[in-house]
Design an enzyme around this catalytic site. Structure first.
Site, PDB file in Angstrom:
ATOM      1  N   LYS A  82       0.511  -1.642  -0.289  1.00 12.98           N
ATOM      2  CA  LYS A  82      -0.199   0.024  -0.481  1.00 12.98           C
ATOM      3  C   LYS A  82       1.326   1.447  -0.244  1.00 12.98           C
ATOM      4  N   THR A 101       2.571   2.793   2.672  1.00  7.72           N
ATOM      5  CA  THR A 101       1.814   3.560   3.786  1.00  7.72           C
ATOM      6  C   THR A 101       3.693   4.031   4.218  1.00  7.72           C
ATOM      7  N   ALA A 153       1.720  -5.200   7.456  1.00  9.82           N
ATOM      8  CA  ALA A 153       1.565  -5.265   8.788  1.00  9.82           C
ATOM      9  C   ALA A 153       1.702  -3.636   9.795  1.00  9.82           C
ATOM     10  N   GLU A 154       0.825  -2.929   9.593  1.00  9.29           N
ATOM     11  CA  GLU A 154       1.088  -1.746  10.546  1.00  9.29           C
ATOM     12  C   GLU A 154       3.082  -2.835  11.514  1.00  9.29           C
ATOM     13  N   THR A 206       5.828 -12.328  14.681  1.00 12.11           N
ATOM     14  CA  THR A 206       7.123 -11.911  15.537  1.00 12.11           C
ATOM     15  C   THR A 206       6.794 -12.695  17.077  1.00 12.11           C
ATOM     16  N   ASP A 207       7.759 -12.567  17.731  1.00  7.46           N
ATOM     17  CA  ASP A 207       7.851 -13.736  18.998  1.00  7.46           C
ATOM     18  C   ASP A 207       7.072 -12.630  20.011  1.00  7.46           C
ATOM     19  N   GLU A 208       6.983 -11.349  19.543  1.00  7.44           N
ATOM     20  CA  GLU A 208       6.025 -10.180  20.534  1.00  7.44           C
ATOM     21  C   GLU A 208       4.433 -10.878  21.071  1.00  7.44           C
ATOM     22  N   TYR A 255       0.362  -3.698  19.041  1.00 13.16           N
ATOM     23  CA  TYR A 255       0.438  -4.585  18.205  1.00 13.16           C
ATOM     24  C   TYR A 255       0.585  -5.434  18.364  1.00 13.16           C
ATOM     25  N   LYS A 304      -1.334  -8.839  16.337  1.00 12.11           N
ATOM     26  CA  LYS A 304      -0.130  -9.956  15.300  1.00 12.11           C
ATOM     27  C   LYS A 304      -0.801 -11.201  16.175  1.00 12.11           C
ATOM     28  N   ASN A 338      14.037  -9.374  17.238  1.00 12.61           N
ATOM     29  CA  ASN A 338      13.842  -8.421  16.297  1.00 12.61           C
ATOM     30  C   ASN A 338      14.754  -8.455  15.211  1.00 12.61           C
ATOM     31  N   ARG A 382      16.014  -7.619  23.903  1.00 11.45           N
ATOM     32  CA  ARG A 382      16.127  -8.158  22.592  1.00 11.45           C
ATOM     33  C   ARG A 382      16.957  -8.852  22.119  1.00 11.45           C
ATOM     34  N   TYR A 428       5.746   6.159 -11.136  1.00 10.57           N
ATOM     35  CA  TYR A 428       4.778   5.966 -11.398  1.00 10.57           C
ATOM     36  C   TYR A 428       3.604   6.324 -12.467  1.00 10.57           C
TER      37      TYR A 428
HETATM   38  P1  NAD Z   1       8.211  -2.219   7.947  1.00 15.00           P
HETATM   39  O1  NAD Z   1       7.059  -1.567   8.884  1.00 15.00           O
HETATM   40  O2  NAD Z   1       8.688  -1.698   7.504  1.00 15.00           O
HETATM   41  O3  NAD Z   1       7.197  -2.894   6.856  1.00 15.00           O
HETATM   42  C1  NAD Z   1       5.446  -2.840   6.270  1.00 15.00           C
HETATM   43  C2  NAD Z   1       5.189  -3.036   4.632  1.00 15.00           C
HETATM   44  O4  NAD Z   1       4.240  -3.625   4.441  1.00 15.00           O
HETATM   45  C3  NAD Z   1       5.085  -1.661   4.195  1.00 15.00           C
HETATM   46  O5  NAD Z   1       6.403  -1.738   2.895  1.00 15.00           O
HETATM   47  C4  NAD Z   1       4.197  -1.117   4.371  1.00 15.00           C
HETATM   48  O6  NAD Z   1       3.410   0.335   2.910  1.00 15.00           O
HETATM   49  C5  NAD Z   1       2.861  -1.814   3.926  1.00 15.00           C
HETATM   50  N1  NAD Z   1       1.931  -2.209   4.678  1.00 15.00           N
HETATM   51  C6  NAD Z   1       1.385  -1.559   5.680  1.00 15.00           C
HETATM   52  N2  NAD Z   1      -0.559  -1.538   5.646  1.00 15.00           N
HETATM   53  C7  NAD Z   1      -0.657  -2.421   4.268  1.00 15.00           C
HETATM   54  C8  NAD Z   1      -1.593  -2.832   4.154  1.00 15.00           C
HETATM   55  N3  NAD Z   1      -3.178  -2.077   3.963  1.00 15.00           N
HETATM   56  N4  NAD Z   1      -2.063  -2.970   2.497  1.00 15.00           N
HETATM   57  C9  NAD Z   1      -0.380  -3.149   2.006  1.00 15.00           C
HETATM   58  N5  NAD Z   1       0.280  -2.717   1.960  1.00 15.00           N
HETATM   59  C10 NAD Z   1       0.758  -2.281   3.608  1.00 15.00           C
HETATM   60  O7  NAD Z   1       7.388  -3.912   9.386  1.00 15.00           O
HETATM   61  P2  NAD Z   1       8.811  -4.721   8.783  1.00 15.00           P
HETATM   62  O8  NAD Z   1       9.237  -4.673   9.956  1.00 15.00           O
HETATM   63  O9  NAD Z   1       9.341  -5.078   7.831  1.00 15.00           O
HETATM   64  O10 NAD Z   1       7.822  -5.462   9.649  1.00 15.00           O
HETATM   65  C11 NAD Z   1       7.742  -6.945   8.144  1.00 15.00           C
HETATM   66  C12 NAD Z   1       6.529  -7.588   9.325  1.00 15.00           C
HETATM   67  O11 NAD Z   1       7.578  -8.650  10.316  1.00 15.00           O
HETATM   68  C13 NAD Z   1       5.848  -7.921   9.678  1.00 15.00           C
HETATM   69  O12 NAD Z   1       4.596  -8.152   9.423  1.00 15.00           O
HETATM   70  C14 NAD Z   1       6.540  -7.442  11.058  1.00 15.00           C
HETATM   71  O13 NAD Z   1       4.727  -8.157  12.369  1.00 15.00           O
HETATM   72  C15 NAD Z   1       6.901  -8.826  11.291  1.00 15.00           C
HETATM   73  N6  NAD Z   1       8.102  -8.085  12.131  1.00 15.00           N
HETATM   74  C16 NAD Z   1       8.771  -7.768  12.257  1.00 15.00           C
HETATM   75  C17 NAD Z   1       9.723  -7.862  12.792  1.00 15.00           C
HETATM   76  C18 NAD Z   1      10.796  -6.255  13.082  1.00 15.00           C
HETATM   77  O14 NAD Z   1      12.183  -6.436  14.118  1.00 15.00           O
HETATM   78  N7  NAD Z   1      10.594  -5.459  12.304  1.00 15.00           N
HETATM   79  C19 NAD Z   1      10.189  -8.898  14.366  1.00 15.00           C
HETATM   80  C20 NAD Z   1       9.435  -9.785  13.770  1.00 15.00           C
HETATM   81  C21 NAD Z   1       8.527 -10.025  12.888  1.00 15.00           C
HETATM   82  O1  DAU Z   2      10.304  -8.112  18.907  1.00 14.99           O
HETATM   83  C1  DAU Z   2      10.557  -8.596  17.018  1.00 14.99           C
HETATM   84  C2  DAU Z   2       9.268  -6.956  17.232  1.00 14.99           C
HETATM   85  O2  DAU Z   2      10.514  -6.073  17.141  1.00 14.99           O
HETATM   86  C3  DAU Z   2       8.317  -6.458  15.965  1.00 14.99           C
HETATM   87  O3  DAU Z   2       7.410  -7.652  15.883  1.00 14.99           O
HETATM   88  C4  DAU Z   2       8.765  -5.528  15.738  1.00 14.99           C
HETATM   89  O4  DAU Z   2       7.473  -5.164  14.511  1.00 14.99           O
HETATM   90  C5  DAU Z   2       9.538  -3.975  16.317  1.00 14.99           C
HETATM   91  O5  DAU Z   2       9.621  -3.340  16.138  1.00 14.99           O
HETATM   92  C6  DAU Z   2      10.521  -5.449  17.207  1.00 14.99           C
HETATM   93  O6  DAU Z   2       9.727  -4.492  18.161  1.00 14.99           O
HETATM   94  P1  DAU Z   2      10.065  -3.420  19.192  1.00 14.99           P
HETATM   95  O7  DAU Z   2       9.570  -2.768  19.912  1.00 14.99           O
HETATM   96  O8  DAU Z   2      10.912  -4.640  20.313  1.00 14.99           O
HETATM   97  O9  DAU Z   2      11.380  -2.781  18.873  1.00 14.99           O
HETATM   98  P2  DAU Z   2      11.893  -1.152  18.741  1.00 14.99           P
HETATM   99  O10 DAU Z   2      12.648  -0.808  18.045  1.00 14.99           O
HETATM  100  O11 DAU Z   2      10.158  -0.242  18.749  1.00 14.99           O
HETATM  101  O12 DAU Z   2      11.846  -0.648  20.602  1.00 14.99           O
HETATM  102  C7  DAU Z   2      13.781  -1.664  20.542  1.00 14.99           C
HETATM  103  C8  DAU Z   2      13.634  -1.473  22.259  1.00 14.99           C
HETATM  104  O13 DAU Z   2      14.227  -0.106  22.490  1.00 14.99           O
HETATM  105  C9  DAU Z   2      11.949  -1.247  23.161  1.00 14.99           C
HETATM  106  O14 DAU Z   2      12.288  -2.247  24.258  1.00 14.99           O
HETATM  107  C10 DAU Z   2      12.065  -0.321  23.352  1.00 14.99           C
HETATM  108  C11 DAU Z   2      13.467   0.890  23.570  1.00 14.99           C
HETATM  109  N1  DAU Z   2      13.208   2.064  22.792  1.00 14.99           N
HETATM  110  C12 DAU Z   2      13.117   2.085  21.240  1.00 14.99           C
HETATM  111  C13 DAU Z   2      13.272   3.632  20.960  1.00 14.99           C
HETATM  112  C14 DAU Z   2      12.513   3.233  19.109  1.00 14.99           C
HETATM  113  C15 DAU Z   2      13.956   3.037  22.813  1.00 14.99           C
HETATM  114  O15 DAU Z   2      14.623   3.013  24.580  1.00 14.99           O
HETATM  115  N2  DAU Z   2      14.291   3.973  22.796  1.00 14.99           N
HETATM  116  C16 DAU Z   2      13.748   4.368  21.821  1.00 14.99           C
HETATM  117  O16 DAU Z   2      13.610   5.398  21.262  1.00 14.99           O
END
Ligand code: NAD
Ligand code: DAU
Length: 359
Positions: free
Chosen positions: A36, A38, A85-86, A136-138, A162, A166, A191, A226, A357
């Site tokens: 999408k 976002t 996902a968000e 996710t592990d969350e 969140y 999930k 993470n 994490r 595009y």
């Molecule tokens: P991200 O936020 O970087 O990317 C999400 C993508 O999904 C974006 O490109 C966004 O445009 C798209 N999107 C959002 N809403 C949409 C919709 N309604 N329709 C179509 N596209 C849409 O996320 P990420 O960190 O790359 O995570 C990807 C997946 O992995 C997620 O499902 C998340 O829960 C999971 N995950 C993330 C982590 C992490 O550490 N980042 C860890 C474990 C699992």
């Molecule tokens: O565990 C997997 C998850 O990891 C994924 O499912 C999520 O999509 C991804 O966003 C991530 O979640 P967290 O909340 O663990 O990640 P984040 O980077 O937001 O934060 C990591 C840790 O750092 C958390 O304990 C919060 C802390 N933090 C985060 C930010 C942004 C800070 O202390 N300061 C900050 O500014």
């Protein structure tokens, strides 16, 4: 030729996965990326592969059932890899609704469209079709005992909007497997960090702020733990689960690399100092004095730690990139992609799609 439908491929992990798959399979596969776009979706992440004949980008919302069904009708999809996902916990605390919409309803739309396309008249599914739900592990909640780990059998106990969304999406996928024998897998990963990560997440935020001499916000006491995994290892794990895993199974994917947030920040600062060349003015800016303790995240989970025993034993996957190496690769990538970071933080990258595009 096997056709993949990747959702959310313009985001952090999705774009790394697409790069990984083209590196691994080249012209043997076709990838359709549905996103999408976002705030988290960035087509600049895919610039180097966008002109490939075996890659197609479709801008669509996964909640748009008609658009998603059309993609299945017009293409013989063999694999779905569902990332869209968000994904940011802090955003979910401020505005939970879009998390339920995209993560729960969007997943339901994806399941229904794949089921409709793949189901045979007798209720079984076409041979070889597979759906992988990236989670996710969350969903497992927070570990208070420092010797405890998340296993595939750990009961779900999500705390943030969140992780609740999930967890709900995982339950929907499980229900489709149980009710219809829908051919799917779920992966629950820890993470991730690495190239193309949006700088609202801890590691890119700290790198970006430190290089500009901006404050480094630490939530609470900074001792939340994490389990960090280099994103390419995650991409590889997803592919291995889809190719070698047992259908209907969940696999945990984790780095075996637990660190407190404050440790991560110190490692980044030390590595930046080491990697910045002599005479680079940013060396003066990068300093521990930037560390600023701020109000804790609401409902902040204390510790996550994955036991990746099942995926290791059954599939042979393990985290290949040691954290010291992964963080250097990540910092090097950010050094080499200053423009990417500037475009992301200024919002300019969102103009890229319109230009590309002609919209
Ligand atoms: P991200 O936020 O970087 O990317 C999400 C993508 O999904 C974006 O490109 C966004 O445009 C798209 N999107 C959002 N809403 C949409 C919709 N309604 N329709 C179509 N596209 C849409 O996320 P990420 O960190 O790359 O995570 C990807 C997946 O992995 C997620 O499902 C998340 O829960 C999971 N995950 C993330 C982590 C992490 O550490 N980042 C860890 C474990 C699992
Ligand atoms: O565990 C997997 C998850 O990891 C994924 O499912 C999520 O999509 C991804 O966003 C991530 O979640 P967290 O909340 O663990 O990640 P984040 O980077 O937001 O934060 C990591 C840790 O750092 C958390 O304990 C919060 C802390 N933090 C985060 C930010 C942004 C800070 O202390 N300061 C900050 O500014």
């Amino acid at each position: 030729m096997r056709t993949y439908l990747v959702t959310g491929g313009a985001g952090f992990i999705g774009s790394n996965y697409i790069h990984y798959m083209f590196r691994k399979y080249g012209d043997e596969i076709r990838i359709i990326n549905v996103d999408k776009l976002t705030y988290a979706g960035n087509l600049e992440n895919l610039k180097s592969i966008e002109s490939r004949g075996n890659y197609t980008f479709i801008k669509a919302d996964i909640c748009d059932s008609a658009a998603i069904r059309r993609i299945f009708q017009e293409n013989d999809i063999d694999r779905v890899v569902h990332f869209a996902a968000e994904s940011h916990v802090d955003r979910s605390i401020k505005d939970p609704e879009v998390f339920v919409r995209t993560n729960v309803l969007g997943t339901l739309v994806m399941l229904n469209a794949a089921k409709e396309a793949w189901e045979l008249p007798d209720g079984t599914f076409q041979e070889g079709k597979k759906f992988l739900h990236v989670s996710t592990d969350e969903v497992y909640g927070s570990l208070e005992d420092e010797n405890a780990y998340f296993y595939e059998t750990t009961p779900y106990d999500p705390h943030s909007p969140y992780s609740a969304s999930k967890a709900s999406s995982d339950m929907l996928v499980k229900s489709y497997m149980d009710t219809y024998r829908f051919p799917a897998n779920i992966t629950n990963c820890s993470n991730n960090y690495g190239p193309y990560q949006f700088p609202e997440k801890l590691i890119p935020l700290i790198i970006n702020n430190a290089l500009q001499g901006k404050k480094l916000p630490v939530y609470g006491d900074g001792k939340n733990v994490r389990d960090w995994l280099y994103v390419e290892d995650h991409a590889k794990g997803i592919d291995m689960v889809q190719e070698k895993g047992r259908l209907f199974e969940t696999y945990n994917i984790g780095g075996h690399n637990e660190k407190q947030n404050i440790q991560i920040i110190h490692i980044i600062l030390d590595t930046l100092q080491e990697m910045l060349p002599e005479g680079d003015p940013r060396r003066e800016l990068v300093s521990e004095n930037l560390i600023t303790y701020v109000e804790d995240r609401k409902g902040h989970d204390r510790r996550y730690a994955i036991a990746p025993d099942k995926i290791k034993k059954e599939i042979g996957w393990y985290p290949e990139t040691r954290f010291e190496e992964g963080i250097r690769l990540t910092i090097k990538w950010f050094f080499e992609h200053e423009e990417w970071m500037k475009n992301v933080t200024s919002g300019d990258y969102q103009k890229y799609y319109e230009e590309m595009y002609h919209e």
